[in-house]
Each structure stands twice: as structure tokens, then as C-alpha cells.
Write an enzyme that holds these catalytic residues in place. Structure first.
Site, mmCIF file in Angstrom:
data_model
loop_
_atom_site.group_PDB
_atom_site.id
_atom_site.type_symbol
_atom_site.label_atom_id
_atom_site.label_comp_id
_atom_site.label_asym_id
_atom_site.label_seq_id
_atom_site.Cartn_x
_atom_site.Cartn_y
_atom_site.Cartn_z
ATOM 1 N N ASN A 171 0.809 -1.218 0.000
ATOM 2 C CA ASN A 171 0.000 0.000 0.000
ATOM 3 C C ASN A 171 0.842 1.266 0.000
ATOM 4 O O ASN A 171 0.395 2.299 -0.487
ATOM 5 C CB ASN A 171 -0.934 0.002 1.223
ATOM 6 N N ARG A 178 4.712 1.120 -0.415
ATOM 7 C CA ARG A 178 5.912 0.983 -1.235
ATOM 8 C C ARG A 178 5.827 -0.268 -2.109
ATOM 9 O O ARG A 178 5.104 -1.219 -1.796
ATOM 10 C CB ARG A 178 7.176 0.915 -0.359
ATOM 11 N N ASP A 212 0.153 -10.986 0.622
ATOM 12 C CA ASP A 212 1.408 -10.606 1.275
ATOM 13 C C ASP A 212 1.592 -11.360 2.578
ATOM 14 O O ASP A 212 2.693 -11.812 2.897
ATOM 15 C CB ASP A 212 1.476 -9.093 1.493
#
Length: 270
Positions: free
Chosen positions: A8, A10, A121
Site C-alpha cells: 500500500n 511501497r 502478502d
């Protein structure tokens, strides 16, 4: 091959060589010849960065033949990265693979009620963490825009976890939603426990909330697994490590390590 962690805030990346004998998980990040990150808004800079990293001449033949991506930043960024990568390497054999969470992959069993709803992730981080510390119960705390605290059994079962606002988001929300509290200009990890000014009091409170949640998760997991290890990842982890009472290990790029593990296990992941 190219590994990409699109978050969100990088976009992190690493180039990894496709080898007959891939490195052990603990040595994966050291084996990346190039890696880096850009702010999400600066995604267009990646074309130049990847060209420079892949070849001094910018020769398209030097571009990776395979890309593995974990993207939690939404469909717009997915489309942008897809187009950018196709422009960099138009070869029809160029493979772009997007990680999606599923019931079992890479040595990890996903116990989420609906496995596909687990953020990819978090799934990649669990795969990376279990590969780094097999046969060990783990609490994986990833501190970024959001803080996620996930529990993994020694057998590699992802039990589930918690999601709370990240350190910066927590501090900002106080300023935005409370009339007389100031905007925190920067996180100061040296803020005293009982601060004598409002800005540091906000920082101290947010750090206590973050570390308290992690410590409680570790203690809870230790009820069943006495040898539980706490892993601290993410950019905000640097601000929390000195305040975390539980013994822990700091790790960088856990999502990329998970992607690298998957790349070595599965020639065709998707």
C-alpha cells in the site's frame, strides 16, 4: 527472475538468478544481485530502475524471463505493473505470475475460513517465515501501513492472525479525528514511556499499543507452543524493536523471500 512486493505504501523488488541449486532460504536475500523499493506513487520509475539493474546497455534480452508478484495495492496498480512489464519485455514467453492465497502452498497450510481472502502478502510472509524457521512455532508481526500479527504452527499451519492500524496510521488517526491533538510530524522511537508533551504522548501510546498486541500474541501462542519465536518485519518494525519486551528477530523483505521460496519450488506457480 524478478520478485515484486506491491504494498500500500511501497513497491519492493529483487532480481534473483534462476539456479539449478537455489540458495537456502536464509541466504536468499544475500543472493539477490539487485533489490530496492520505490513509493507506490513512483511506480513509473521502475521501468528505468529495472532496465539499469538488468543490463548496463538496457538490452531487452537481459530482462527476466519470469516475474512473481504479490500485490495488495489494488487492481489499478496491478494493471499499471502488468502494462509496464509487458513494455519492458514483449516476448510472448515472458511469464508474469500473480500470487493468490490458497488452501496450501509452499509448505504452508492456510487455515483461513475462506483461504482466498487472506492477503497474499501475509501468505507469502508465512511461506518465507516457515522456510526460514522450519519446525518452529512462529508469530510473524509485519509492521507497515497496517500491522498484521500472524500465528504459524511448527508444521506450517497458518492459524490466523490480527490486523490493526499501523504505527503511522494510528498516530495520524488521532490527529484527524480529535480536535485538539496535533499531527505527529515524525515518529520518535525514543519517546519516553510517560511523555511530558502531547506529540510524544501520542507516539508513546501508539508504540505501546503495537508492542502490546505483539507481546500478547506471543504469550498466547506459547500456551500451546513453548518454543514460539517472534519475527518482526516491515518498515515500522525499526521503531518498535527497542520497545518489544519479547525476544524477537528482525527481518527485512519477508514477502520477497516467500516469493523466492515459491519460485524455487514451482516452475509454473500460476
Amino acid at each position: 527472475m524478478l520478485l515484486i512486493d506491491a504494498g500500500n505504501t511501497r513497491i519492493k523488488w529483487a532480481l534473483a538468478a534462476e539456479q539449478d541449486a537455489p540458495p537456502e532460504p536464509a541466504r536468499m536475500s544475500a543472493a539477490w544481485p539487485h533489490s530496492g523499493s520505490v513509493a507506490r506513487a513512483d511506480w513509473m520509475q521502475l521501468a528505468r530502475i529495472w532496465r539499469d539493474a538488468c543490463s548496463d546497455s538496457g538490452n531487452m534480452a537481459a530482462m527476466p524471463r519470469r516475474v512473481l508478484i504479490s500485490n495488495v495495492a489494488g487492481p489499478a496498480l496491478r494493471d499499471q505493473l502488468q502494462d509496464l512489464l509487458r513494455q519492458l519485455n514483449p516476448d510472448p514467453d515472458f511469464r508474469i505470475e500473480w500470487l493468490a492465497s490458497q488452501a496450501a502452498l509452499g509448505g504452508v497450510q492456510n487455515a483461513y475460513r475462506q483461504p482466498a481472502q487472506l492477503g497474499c502478502d501475509r501468505f507469502a510472509s508465512a511461506i518465507g517465515a516457515h522456510a526460514l524457521f522450519p519446525d518452529r512455532a512462529l508469530i510473524v508481526a509485519t509492521c507497515g501501513t497496517a500491522t498484521t500479527i500472524d500465528a504459524i504452527t511448527p508444521e506450517g499451519r497458518f492459524i490466523g492472525g490480527m490486523i490493526l492500524p499501523g504505527l503511522g496510521l494510528m498516530a495520524t488517526s488521532l490527529a484527524l479525528n480529535t480536535a485538539q491533538l496535533p499531527q505527529v510530524s515524525a515518529i520518535d522511537a525514543s519517546a519516553p514511556w510517560f511523555a511530558d508533551n502531547t506529540e510524544q504522548a501520542i507516539i508513546s501510546g501508539c508504540i505501546a499499543a503495537q508492542t502490546g498486541a505483539i507481546e500478547r500474541a506471543v504469550r498466547r501462542h506459547r500456551r500451546q507452543y513453548a518454543d514460539t519465536l517472534c519475527l518482526l518485519a516491515g518498515g515500522a518494525g525499526a521503531y518498535l524493536t527497542a520497545h518489544l519486551a519479547e525476544p524477537h528477530e528482525r527481518l527485512d523483505n519477508l514477502v520477497l523471500i516467500g516469493l523466492h521460496v515459491l519460485a524455487t519450488k514451482y516452475p509454473n506457480l500460476c
